[in-house]
Design an enzyme around this catalytic site. Sequence first.
Site, PDB file in Angstrom:
ATOM      1  N   LYS A 163      25.472 -94.396  70.736  1.00 29.17           N
ATOM      2  CA  LYS A 163      24.486 -94.125  71.987  1.00 29.17           C
ATOM      3  C   LYS A 163      24.697 -96.055  72.685  1.00 29.17           C
ATOM      4  CE  LYS A 163      21.440 -91.132  70.366  1.00 29.17           C
ATOM      5  NZ  LYS A 163      20.895 -90.335  68.657  1.00 29.17           N
ATOM      6  N   LYS A 179      31.539 -82.490  69.883  1.00 30.11           N
ATOM      7  CA  LYS A 179      30.594 -81.096  69.818  1.00 30.11           C
ATOM      8  C   LYS A 179      29.809 -81.141  70.542  1.00 30.11           C
ATOM      9  CE  LYS A 179      27.105 -84.550  68.222  1.00 30.11           C
ATOM     10  NZ  LYS A 179      25.713 -84.761  67.040  1.00 30.11           N
ATOM     11  N   LYS A 195      23.210 -81.406  72.708  1.00 31.78           N
ATOM     12  CA  LYS A 195      21.994 -80.758  74.178  1.00 31.78           C
ATOM     13  C   LYS A 195      22.281 -81.767  75.066  1.00 31.78           C
ATOM     14  CE  LYS A 195      18.045 -79.616  71.266  1.00 31.78           C
ATOM     15  NZ  LYS A 195      18.549 -81.548  70.335  1.00 31.78           N
TER      16      LYS A 195
HETATM   17  P1  AMP Z   1      19.842 -82.869  67.708  1.00 33.24           P
HETATM   18  O1  AMP Z   1      19.930 -81.412  68.671  1.00 33.24           O
HETATM   19  O2  AMP Z   1      20.528 -84.380  68.005  1.00 33.24           O
HETATM   20  O3  AMP Z   1      18.648 -82.758  68.414  1.00 33.24           O
HETATM   21  O4  AMP Z   1      20.715 -82.002  66.338  1.00 33.24           O
HETATM   22  C1  AMP Z   1      18.807 -80.559  65.608  1.00 33.24           C
HETATM   23  C2  AMP Z   1      20.424 -80.071  64.777  1.00 33.24           C
HETATM   24  O5  AMP Z   1      21.026 -79.596  65.242  1.00 33.24           O
HETATM   25  C3  AMP Z   1      20.423 -81.146  63.524  1.00 33.24           C
HETATM   26  O6  AMP Z   1      20.646 -81.095  62.314  1.00 33.24           O
HETATM   27  C4  AMP Z   1      22.056 -81.357  64.117  1.00 33.24           C
HETATM   28  O7  AMP Z   1      22.666 -81.908  62.713  1.00 33.24           O
HETATM   29  C5  AMP Z   1      22.639 -80.151  64.370  1.00 33.24           C
HETATM   30  N1  AMP Z   1      23.528 -80.274  65.069  1.00 33.24           N
HETATM   31  C6  AMP Z   1      24.018 -80.848  66.143  1.00 33.24           C
HETATM   32  N2  AMP Z   1      25.050 -80.705  67.130  1.00 33.24           N
HETATM   33  C7  AMP Z   1      25.255 -79.437  66.580  1.00 33.24           C
HETATM   34  C8  AMP Z   1      26.807 -79.510  66.543  1.00 33.24           C
HETATM   35  N3  AMP Z   1      27.903 -79.702  67.040  1.00 33.24           N
HETATM   36  N4  AMP Z   1      27.350 -78.593  64.848  1.00 33.24           N
HETATM   37  C9  AMP Z   1      26.158 -78.700  64.196  1.00 33.24           C
HETATM   38  N5  AMP Z   1      25.426 -79.127  64.081  1.00 33.24           N
HETATM   39  C10 AMP Z   1      24.265 -79.667  65.041  1.00 33.24           C
END
Ligand code: AMP
Length: 326
Positions: A107, A189, A192
């Site tokens: 970040k 990966k 968002k």
């Molecule tokens: P975030 O989008 O960072 O708020 O993450 C929310 C949840 O989604 C967390 O448990 C992350 O580990 C999971 N997550 C986000 N991106 C991925 C991805 N590309 N593959 C698997 N899990 C993901």
Amino acid sequence: MSGIRPTGFLHLGNYFGALRNYVRMQEEYECYFMVADLHSLTTHPDTKELKDNVHRVLSENIACGLDPDKVALFCQSHVYETSELYLYLNMLAYKGELEKTVTFKDKVRQHPDNVNAGLLTYPVLQAADILLHRALLVPVGKDQEQHLEMARNFANRFNHRYGDIFPEPQAFNYGSELIKVPSLDGGGKMSKSENQNATLYLSDDDDLIHKKIMKTKTDAGPTAPNSPKPDYIENIFLLMKLVSSEEVIKNFEQAYNDCTIRYGDMKKQLAEDMVSFIAPIRAKAEAIRADKTYLKEVMEKGAEKARQSARATMGKVREAMGLNYY
Ligand code: AMP
């Protein structure tokens, strides 16, 4: 216990890394799932779109199968005890270990002009979210492994100093290992906020899903039977394994191994299966998002359940820390 930040649209990675497990867990455990709005402030200080995004994440959670009557589905900022526990845990977290966190370093690279203390202590806030409910299992994707290890360290330090209050939380997935859904360009990966053209969102329309998938990189195909797959081909198979039938996957595996595979056909099939998977979630989420009264009820009910559990834990925490003066 787990959470998703309202920093944009939910995607396939959120679904397979997190939400799919939430939906199964709600039948077996006492669950706390939240929209992590405080976490989003560490990288998204502008709150103009926050309300819309909170509503969107809530709606998408419910559309994916979470039942607000079975779980506590709430907004992180509605549970004030989170901030109190975050403060106490900050005294047990060291600058050196926080600076070494992989997500912090990522970040800093992405937002070099906003390296704030909240970003540095992000894993402490996450530990507070989890420990506040004395949670044992935390359904997350692979990217969160290190944060969970830190949460265990903070819990153990607290227990060592003040007495046994917190169990050790573990990252959880129903499969054998934590999942990482790769981006369509294979360069990271699904996410968002980054890589938007290489991420499949639960809100993407059918046409966009087709376009994104048809654009993924392929080559002329294998020239020798049973060749190893290049990363970008492996990625397409991996995505197929998430949404296509075993029969379909078996056919394409066979075609790959005997060198008759046509990647155009494979991508078309993947796009169709992806549309069948995403379209019903998208329609359901849109309908829920339009019902503001319902969303308000969900948030109020969820916050009440979460506060009850938070209050119980904080009573124990204050007592253990000696913050009880009468
Ligand atoms: P975030 O989008 O960072 O708020 O993450 C929310 C949840 O989604 C967390 O448990 C992350 O580990 C999971 N997550 C986000 N991106 C991925 C991805 N590309 N593959 C698997 N899990 C993901």
